[in-house]
Design a protein around this motif. Structure first.
Motif, PDB file in Angstrom:
ATOM      1  N   LEU A  12       0.807  -1.216   0.000  1.00  0.00           N
ATOM      2  CA  LEU A  12       0.000   0.000   0.000  1.00  0.00           C
ATOM      3  C   LEU A  12       0.841   1.267   0.000  1.00  0.00           C
ATOM      4  N   ARG A  13       2.058   1.201   0.492  1.00  0.00           N
ATOM      5  CA  ARG A  13       2.917   2.388   0.484  1.00  0.00           C
ATOM      6  C   ARG A  13       3.588   2.620  -0.867  1.00  0.00           C
ATOM      7  N   ALA A  14       3.405   1.692  -1.810  1.00  0.00           N
ATOM      8  CA  ALA A  14       4.052   1.838  -3.117  1.00  0.00           C
ATOM      9  C   ALA A  14       3.597   3.103  -3.829  1.00  0.00           C
ATOM     10  N   ILE A  15       2.345   3.486  -3.613  1.00  0.00           N
ATOM     11  CA  ILE A  15       1.799   4.731  -4.176  1.00  0.00           C
ATOM     12  C   ILE A  15       1.156   5.490  -3.023  1.00  0.00           C
ATOM     13  N   PRO A  16       1.416   6.793  -2.858  1.00  0.00           N
ATOM     14  CA  PRO A  16       0.776   7.554  -1.774  1.00  0.00           C
ATOM     15  C   PRO A  16      -0.746   7.405  -1.828  1.00  0.00           C
ATOM     16  N   GLY A  17      -1.354   7.264  -0.663  1.00  0.00           N
ATOM     17  CA  GLY A  17      -2.782   6.989  -0.598  1.00  0.00           C
ATOM     18  C   GLY A  17      -3.618   8.222  -0.315  1.00  0.00           C
ATOM     19  N   LEU A  18      -4.798   8.258  -0.920  1.00  0.00           N
ATOM     20  CA  LEU A  18      -5.805   9.295  -0.692  1.00  0.00           C
ATOM     21  C   LEU A  18      -7.053   8.618  -0.142  1.00  0.00           C
ATOM     22  N   SER A  19      -7.607   9.164   0.949  1.00  0.00           N
ATOM     23  CA  SER A  19      -8.855   8.637   1.474  1.00  0.00           C
ATOM     24  C   SER A  19      -9.890   9.741   1.561  1.00  0.00           C
ATOM     25  N   CYS A  35      -0.066   4.413   5.344  1.00  0.00           N
ATOM     26  CA  CYS A  35      -0.565   4.124   3.999  1.00  0.00           C
ATOM     27  C   CYS A  35      -1.293   5.303   3.368  1.00  0.00           C
ATOM     28  N   LEU A  36      -1.515   6.383   4.121  1.00  0.00           N
ATOM     29  CA  LEU A  36      -2.227   7.545   3.597  1.00  0.00           C
ATOM     30  C   LEU A  36      -1.340   8.777   3.657  1.00  0.00           C
ATOM     31  N   SER A  37      -1.380   9.556   2.602  1.00  0.00           N
ATOM     32  CA  SER A  37      -0.690  10.844   2.602  1.00  0.00           C
ATOM     33  C   SER A  37      -1.667  12.003   2.629  1.00  0.00           C
ATOM     34  N   THR A  38      -2.921  11.760   2.185  1.00  0.00           N
ATOM     35  CA  THR A  38      -3.908  12.836   2.072  1.00  0.00           C
ATOM     36  C   THR A  38      -5.280  12.308   2.468  1.00  0.00           C
ATOM     37  N   VAL A  39      -6.002  13.104   3.259  1.00  0.00           N
ATOM     38  CA  VAL A  39      -7.355  12.735   3.682  1.00  0.00           C
ATOM     39  C   VAL A  39      -8.289  13.909   3.409  1.00  0.00           C
ATOM     40  N   LEU A  40      -9.368  13.643   2.688  1.00  0.00           N
ATOM     41  CA  LEU A  40     -10.444  14.616   2.485  1.00  0.00           C
ATOM     42  C   LEU A  40     -11.605  14.173   3.373  1.00  0.00           C
ATOM     43  N   SER A  41     -12.073  15.071   4.232  1.00  0.00           N
ATOM     44  CA  SER A  41     -13.113  14.667   5.183  1.00  0.00           C
ATOM     45  C   SER A  41     -14.067  15.816   5.447  1.00  0.00           C
ATOM     46  N   VAL A  42     -15.186  15.480   6.067  1.00  0.00           N
ATOM     47  CA  VAL A  42     -16.157  16.490   6.475  1.00  0.00           C
ATOM     48  C   VAL A  42     -15.712  17.112   7.801  1.00  0.00           C
ATOM     49  N   GLU A  43     -15.450  16.258   8.810  1.00  0.00           N
ATOM     50  CA  GLU A  43     -14.969  16.754  10.096  1.00  0.00           C
ATOM     51  C   GLU A  43     -13.450  16.872  10.098  1.00  0.00           C
ATOM     52  N   SER A  44     -12.949  17.797  10.907  1.00  0.00           N
ATOM     53  CA  SER A  44     -11.504  18.012  11.007  1.00  0.00           C
ATOM     54  C   SER A  44     -10.856  16.929  11.871  1.00  0.00           C
ATOM     55  N   PRO A  45      -9.566  16.665  11.644  1.00  0.00           N
ATOM     56  CA  PRO A  45      -8.854  15.742  12.525  1.00  0.00           C
ATOM     57  C   PRO A  45      -8.613  16.392  13.887  1.00  0.00           C
ATOM     58  N   ASP A  46      -8.373  15.572  14.892  1.00  0.00           N
ATOM     59  CA  ASP A  46      -8.019  16.107  16.197  1.00  0.00           C
ATOM     60  C   ASP A  46      -6.632  16.736  16.137  1.00  0.00           C
ATOM     61  N   ALA A  47      -6.341  17.597  17.099  1.00  0.00           N
ATOM     62  CA  ALA A  47      -5.061  18.289  17.156  1.00  0.00           C
ATOM     63  C   ALA A  47      -3.922  17.274  17.208  1.00  0.00           C
ATOM     64  N   GLY A  48      -2.909  17.522  16.405  1.00  0.00           N
ATOM     65  CA  GLY A  48      -1.720  16.688  16.414  1.00  0.00           C
ATOM     66  C   GLY A  48      -1.709  15.556  15.409  1.00  0.00           C
ATOM     67  N   TRP A  49      -2.845  15.311  14.748  1.00  0.00           N
ATOM     68  CA  TRP A  49      -2.894  14.177  13.831  1.00  0.00           C
ATOM     69  C   TRP A  49      -2.001  14.370  12.600  1.00  0.00           C
ATOM     70  N   ALA A  50      -1.943  15.568  12.050  1.00  0.00           N
ATOM     71  CA  ALA A  50      -1.140  15.792  10.845  1.00  0.00           C
ATOM     72  C   ALA A  50       0.328  15.485  11.104  1.00  0.00           C
ATOM     73  N   ASP A  54       2.054  12.228   9.614  1.00  0.00           N
ATOM     74  CA  ASP A  54       2.700  12.782   8.422  1.00  0.00           C
ATOM     75  C   ASP A  54       1.755  12.766   7.224  1.00  0.00           C
ATOM     76  N   ALA A  55       0.564  13.265   7.448  1.00  0.00           N
ATOM     77  CA  ALA A  55      -0.460  13.296   6.405  1.00  0.00           C
ATOM     78  C   ALA A  55      -1.040  14.696   6.298  1.00  0.00           C
ATOM     79  N   GLU A  56      -1.628  14.960   5.155  1.00  0.00           N
ATOM     80  CA  GLU A  56      -2.262  16.255   4.904  1.00  0.00           C
ATOM     81  C   GLU A  56      -3.774  16.067   4.953  1.00  0.00           C
ATOM     82  N   PHE A  57      -4.445  16.917   5.729  1.00  0.00           N
ATOM     83  CA  PHE A  57      -5.888  16.814   5.911  1.00  0.00           C
ATOM     84  C   PHE A  57      -6.577  18.042   5.340  1.00  0.00           C
TER      85      PHE A  57
END
Length: 458
Positions: A12-19, A35-50, A54-57
């Motif tokens: 799964l790390r062979a290609i950066p993941g988007l969820s 396994c994820l580099s980018t997350v698109l979501s409705v709610e924000s992540p909790d503090a410190g998750w990025a 090492d992911a972009e939210f």
């Protein structure tokens, strides 16, 4: 065939993941394993998750300052529009493997492509017309020989007729809806009036007063069905702000206190459903919702052909046991990689409880800080960082899904999720334990909410 966590991560790390998901918590196993580099979501992540993962939210809440439980797929649309307005971010401008919690909507492809994302998508899912709505699904389940509650599909809600058929208490559901949305308990005619006069059809079922149990299972690319550990679903908990049927969490230890024969029947019926799904071409995780009817049997209420709100917590238990997490198996199977190994069905200590906001729209003036907490002298004391069950000790809890100060809360939205290695409710999931009650009270004491005097634009 992939059988180990290390093999799965390497693939799964062979290609950066988007969820794409309603809230980042739901893909925590994919984040923990890198396994994820980018997350698109409705709610924000909790503090410190990025920083931790090492992911972009990119979240709708961050753009609107509003937490609204009605925002689902439309929320992702708004996130994409906001990214287009700001020109996107570097991590979207490359090849990304879609490791999504939910299915990609076709109209999302164009804005993602315009943002520079070159998606590596899983093979198209098999059309599951039998599962499209609850009315068709019940008929399909009965055709498999699976036991379901007595029900009827009606175009109009007539209390006298329905009470004559199903008794003084029955359940009314819209054909579509998840997480308990569109599910109503009826005990008197006034309850039907609160449901509204929308057009049918409606699915009306006999009410069965028993423990609600969910079973995870996986259909592999070779058609093998593997049944995983069950959990008690928390859908009738008083004191956490949830209406009847609304998803309020789960408990993976509680099945140890339920009749073994009923759990065996639930596993058998889940395997039967999985075999039918495999025959239809389905691949990946699915969940079966049962109610134990008091006769050591289990009635099947619904099938969810996707990852579920409890899948992330199951993944925490699997990671703690150095097993291949179900969420990773799901996305691998969807991308055509067969996974092997028999998952554990044994109960395990892991519980989550969703606490919701009741009342009108409010602005958050102060809120507890997420992370690891312990109850001391009636108050929650933060004692370190925590992102899920893996950080919990036997006496700790982790607070997640907390709104940030300044955020506006609409009625019914989650204000926190309490995660612990001990049960917070009774074995049947209907009421808080004394300690669970104290935790919820201490959680509410940490909030300062300011009522809004004017309507908030969405």
């Amino acid at each position: 065939m992939i059988t180990s966590c290390d093999e799965a991560i390497d693939r799964l790390r062979a290609i950066p993941g988007l969820s794409i998901c309603p809230r980042p918590l739901l893909v925590l196993p994919l984040l923990r394993t890198g396994c994820l580099s980018t997350v698109l979501s409705v709610e924000s992540p909790d503090a410190g998750w990025a920083d931790e993962f090492d992911a972009e939210f990119h979240a709708l809440e961050a753009a609107t300052g509003l937490r609204d439980h009605t925002a689902t797929g439309a929320g992702v649309d708004q996130v994409l529009r906001e990214l287009a307005r700001t020109g996107g971010r570097p991590r979207l401008r490359r090849e990304l493997a879609l490791l999504s919690y939910q299915a990609l909507q076709p109209h999302w492809r164009t804005p993602l492509a315009e943002l520079g994302a070159r998606l590596v998508e899983p093979a198209p899912s098999a059309p599951l017309s039998a599962l499209r709505d609850k009315t068709a699904q019940r008929a399909w389940l009965r055709s498999l020989g699976v036991r379901t509650p007595p029900d009827a599909v009606v175009d109009a809600l007539d209390h006298r007729q329905l009470r004559r058929r199903f008794g003084d208490t029955y359940v009314v559901q819209t054909p579509r809806g998840s997480g308990g949305k569109g599910t109503h308990l009826v005990t008197q005619e006034a309850d039907l009036l609160r449901i509204g006069a929308g057009a049918g059809p409606w699915l009306v079922s006999e009410y069965v007063d028993g423990a609600p149990v969910n079973v995870h299972a996986l259909v592999s690319a070779d058609g093998t069905v593997r049944v995983m550990r069950p959990s008690v679903q928390l859908t009738r908990v008083e004191g956490v702000g949830a209406a009847f049927g609304a998803y309020s969490g789960c408990d993976f230890a509680a099945p140890a206190l339920l009749p073994a024969r009923a759990l065996t029947r639930a596993a058998e019926q889940t395997r039967r459903v999985g075999a039918a799904l495999a025959g239809l071409g389905y691949r990946g995780l699915f969940g079966t919702d049962f109610v134990l009817d008091g006769t050591d049997d289990a009635l099947l209420l619904e099938v969810n052909s996707r990852m579920q709100g409890s899948t992330w917590l199951l993944g925490e238990l699997e990671l703690a046991q150095h097993a291949l997490p179900s969420a990773l198996r799901h996305v691998l199977e969807r991308h055509g990689c067969t996974t092997g190994g028999e998952p554990s069905q044994d109960p395990s200590d892991g519980c989550q409880l969703v606490v919701r906001h009741t009342g009108g729209p409010v602005r958050v003036a102060a809120a507890p800080t997420g992370g690891l907490h312990r109850l001391k002298d009636g108050a929650l004391r933060r004692c370190g960082d925590g992102f899920g069950l893996l950080e919990c000790g036997p006496d700790d809890c982790v607070l997640l899904q907390l709104p940030s100060p300044g955020l506006v809360l609409q009625p019914g939205v989650a204000i926190a999720r309490i995660v612990a290695r001990y049960s917070l409710t009774a074995p049947d999931g209907t009421g808080l334990t004394p300690h669970g009650q104290r935790l919820v009270e201490a959680l509410h004491a940490g909030f300062t909410l300011e009522p809004l005097t004017a309507a908030v634009p969405c």
